[in-house]
Design a protein around this motif. Structure first.
Motif, PDB file in Angstrom:
ATOM      1  N   LEU A  62      35.688   0.524  67.270  1.00  0.00           N
ATOM      2  CA  LEU A  62      35.740   1.084  68.615  1.00  0.00           C
ATOM      3  C   LEU A  62      35.165   0.094  69.625  1.00  0.00           C
ATOM      4  CD1 LEU A  62      34.563   4.704  67.781  1.00  0.00           C
ATOM      5  CD2 LEU A  62      36.868   3.975  68.325  1.00  0.00           C
ATOM      6  N   PRO A  63      35.872  -0.997  69.898  1.00  0.00           N
ATOM      7  CA  PRO A  63      35.372  -2.004  70.827  1.00  0.00           C
ATOM      8  C   PRO A  63      35.179  -1.431  72.228  1.00  0.00           C
ATOM      9  CG  PRO A  63      37.362  -2.766  69.732  1.00  0.00           C
ATOM     10  CD  PRO A  63      37.175  -1.342  69.362  1.00  0.00           C
ATOM     11  N   CYS A  64      34.190  -1.932  72.919  1.00  0.00           N
ATOM     12  CA  CYS A  64      33.859  -1.408  74.235  1.00  0.00           C
ATOM     13  C   CYS A  64      34.022  -2.476  75.306  1.00  0.00           C
ATOM     14  CB  CYS A  64      32.439  -0.870  74.234  1.00  0.00           C
ATOM     15  SG  CYS A  64      32.182   0.357  72.972  1.00  0.00           S
ATOM     16  N   TRP A  65      35.211  -2.942  75.490  1.00  0.00           N
ATOM     17  CA  TRP A  65      35.577  -3.862  76.554  1.00  0.00           C
ATOM     18  C   TRP A  65      37.030  -3.539  76.872  1.00  0.00           C
ATOM     19  CZ3 TRP A  65      38.483  -8.443  74.787  1.00  0.00           C
ATOM     20  CH2 TRP A  65      38.695  -8.442  73.414  1.00  0.00           C
ATOM     21  N   PRO A  66      37.554  -3.870  78.045  1.00  0.00           N
ATOM     22  CA  PRO A  66      38.893  -3.398  78.419  1.00  0.00           C
ATOM     23  C   PRO A  66      39.989  -3.731  77.412  1.00  0.00           C
ATOM     24  CG  PRO A  66      37.771  -4.171  80.349  1.00  0.00           C
ATOM     25  CD  PRO A  66      36.886  -4.516  79.178  1.00  0.00           C
ATOM     26  N   ARG A  67      40.071  -4.957  76.956  1.00  0.00           N
ATOM     27  CA  ARG A  67      41.142  -5.315  76.024  1.00  0.00           C
ATOM     28  C   ARG A  67      40.951  -4.598  74.689  1.00  0.00           C
ATOM     29  NH1 ARG A  67      42.651 -10.063  72.893  1.00  0.00           N
ATOM     30  NH2 ARG A  67      40.836 -11.208  73.626  1.00  0.00           N
ATOM     31  N   GLY A  68      39.718  -4.477  74.250  1.00  0.00           N
ATOM     32  CA  GLY A  68      39.440  -3.751  73.018  1.00  0.00           C
ATOM     33  C   GLY A  68      39.758  -2.280  73.143  1.00  0.00           C
ATOM     34  N   ALA A  69      39.502  -1.694  74.304  1.00  0.00           N
ATOM     35  CA  ALA A  69      39.826  -0.290  74.524  1.00  0.00           C
ATOM     36  C   ALA A  69      41.337  -0.058  74.425  1.00  0.00           C
ATOM     37  CB  ALA A  69      39.298   0.175  75.877  1.00  0.00           C
ATOM     38  N   LEU A  70      42.126  -1.015  74.908  1.00  0.00           N
ATOM     39  CA  LEU A  70      43.584  -0.904  74.775  1.00  0.00           C
ATOM     40  C   LEU A  70      44.001  -0.977  73.310  1.00  0.00           C
ATOM     41  CD1 LEU A  70      44.856  -3.070  77.755  1.00  0.00           C
ATOM     42  CD2 LEU A  70      45.060  -0.607  77.496  1.00  0.00           C
ATOM     43  N   GLN A  71      43.349  -1.841  72.551  1.00  0.00           N
ATOM     44  CA  GLN A  71      43.663  -1.953  71.124  1.00  0.00           C
ATOM     45  C   GLN A  71      43.354  -0.639  70.399  1.00  0.00           C
ATOM     46  OE1 GLN A  71      45.592  -4.260  70.335  1.00  0.00           O
ATOM     47  NE2 GLN A  71      44.521  -6.072  69.636  1.00  0.00           N
ATOM     48  N   ALA A 122      53.127 -15.525  77.849  1.00  0.00           N
ATOM     49  CA  ALA A 122      52.807 -14.405  78.741  1.00  0.00           C
ATOM     50  C   ALA A 122      51.738 -13.516  78.120  1.00  0.00           C
ATOM     51  CB  ALA A 122      54.065 -13.596  79.055  1.00  0.00           C
ATOM     52  N   LYS A 123      51.870 -13.206  76.823  1.00  0.00           N
ATOM     53  CA  LYS A 123      50.863 -12.382  76.140  1.00  0.00           C
ATOM     54  C   LYS A 123      49.487 -13.033  76.220  1.00  0.00           C
ATOM     55  CE  LYS A 123      53.870 -10.157  72.772  1.00  0.00           C
ATOM     56  NZ  LYS A 123      54.148  -9.969  71.342  1.00  0.00           N
ATOM     57  N   ALA A 124      49.432 -14.343  75.972  1.00  0.00           N
ATOM     58  CA  ALA A 124      48.152 -15.058  76.035  1.00  0.00           C
ATOM     59  C   ALA A 124      47.580 -15.019  77.448  1.00  0.00           C
ATOM     60  CB  ALA A 124      48.325 -16.493  75.556  1.00  0.00           C
ATOM     61  N   LEU A 125      48.421 -15.198  78.451  1.00  0.00           N
ATOM     62  CA  LEU A 125      47.954 -15.155  79.839  1.00  0.00           C
ATOM     63  C   LEU A 125      47.467 -13.758  80.228  1.00  0.00           C
ATOM     64  CD1 LEU A 125      50.654 -17.414  81.534  1.00  0.00           C
ATOM     65  CD2 LEU A 125      48.236 -17.959  81.166  1.00  0.00           C
ATOM     66  N   HIS A 126      48.139 -12.728  79.743  1.00  0.00           N
ATOM     67  CA  HIS A 126      47.690 -11.356  80.029  1.00  0.00           C
ATOM     68  C   HIS A 126      46.302 -11.123  79.439  1.00  0.00           C
ATOM     69  CE1 HIS A 126      52.185 -10.156  80.197  1.00  0.00           C
ATOM     70  NE2 HIS A 126      51.751 -10.512  81.389  1.00  0.00           N
ATOM     71  N   ARG A 127      46.132 -11.498  78.185  1.00  0.00           N
ATOM     72  CA  ARG A 127      44.839 -11.296  77.524  1.00  0.00           C
ATOM     73  C   ARG A 127      43.739 -12.117  78.202  1.00  0.00           C
ATOM     74  NH1 ARG A 127      48.692  -9.713  74.334  1.00  0.00           N
ATOM     75  NH2 ARG A 127      48.369  -8.425  72.499  1.00  0.00           N
ATOM     76  N   GLU A 128      44.061 -13.334  78.584  1.00  0.00           N
ATOM     77  CA  GLU A 128      43.083 -14.182  79.270  1.00  0.00           C
ATOM     78  C   GLU A 128      42.686 -13.573  80.614  1.00  0.00           C
ATOM     79  OE1 GLU A 128      43.083 -18.500  81.452  1.00  0.00           O
ATOM     80  OE2 GLU A 128      44.174 -18.340  79.562  1.00  0.00           O
ATOM     81  N   ALA A 129      43.643 -13.060  81.368  1.00  0.00           N
ATOM     82  CA  ALA A 129      43.343 -12.447  82.668  1.00  0.00           C
ATOM     83  C   ALA A 129      42.433 -11.237  82.509  1.00  0.00           C
ATOM     84  CB  ALA A 129      44.646 -12.050  83.370  1.00  0.00           C
ATOM     85  N   ILE A 130      42.717 -10.405  81.504  1.00  0.00           N
ATOM     86  CA  ILE A 130      41.892  -9.219  81.255  1.00  0.00           C
ATOM     87  C   ILE A 130      40.481  -9.632  80.838  1.00  0.00           C
ATOM     88  CG2 ILE A 130      41.586  -7.204  79.759  1.00  0.00           C
ATOM     89  CD1 ILE A 130      44.727  -7.103  79.667  1.00  0.00           C
ATOM     90  N   ASP A 131      40.376 -10.597  79.926  1.00  0.00           N
ATOM     91  CA  ASP A 131      39.063 -11.044  79.464  1.00  0.00           C
ATOM     92  C   ASP A 131      38.261 -11.697  80.582  1.00  0.00           C
ATOM     93  OD1 ASP A 131      39.716 -10.102  76.977  1.00  0.00           O
ATOM     94  OD2 ASP A 131      40.064 -12.080  76.087  1.00  0.00           O
TER      95      ASP A 131
END
Length: 141
Positions: free
Chosen positions: A48-57, A104-113
């Motif tokens: 149960l990760p507690c950061w935005p990208r982890g919450a999506l996962q 694009a996937k890498a850029l999306h994840r980088e922007a969120i992080d």
């Protein structure tokens, strides 16, 4: 009709809007944590990760599926990737400019992080994810 998922549900969201809404509820429930104690405290485990990208996962079923159920993981993963894109574009206020889906996937994840690493993001994270969910609700996929 709005999507309603409980945090303990074994039902896995399979649309970008539902994944984003579930992630927002998860963030509101456990909060956002940064740094070395990311997985410390109640409700904060490796599944149960507690950061935005982890919450999506987590919203997309990682660590939550039930062995007794069958899930359409291809559909869920596509919806999760679309949710990442919508959230990244919501946070940066512009679309990703690339024709390469992998890039694009890498850029999306980088922007969120990058966005979530900034100080003071806890209060803004659930609002941002929910704003992305509202955008996803009106998007055509």
């Amino acid at each position: 009709m709005p999507t309603r998922h409980t945090l303990e549900s074994i039902v896995i969201a399979d649309t970008p809007a539902a994944i984003l809404e579930w992630a927002a509820r998860h963030i509101e429930h456990v909060g956002i944590h940064q740094g070395p104690h990311l997985f410390a405290g109640p409700g904060r485990t490796a599944t149960l990760p507690c950061w935005p990208r982890g919450a999506l996962q987590v919203a997309a079923g990682h660590g939550r599926g039930a062995a007794s159920r069958t899930y359409d993981w291809d559909r869920i993963d596509r919806a999760r990737d679309q949710a990442f894109a919508i959230l990244a574009e919501t946070l940066t206020a512009h679309p990703v400019d690339t024709d390469d889906p992998t890039a694009a996937k890498a850029l999306h994840r980088e922007a969120i992080d990058r966005w979530s690493a900034e100080p003071g993001r806890t209060a803004a994270a659930a609002r941002a994810v929910r704003a992305a969910a509202a955008r996803a609700e009106h998007a055509l996929f």
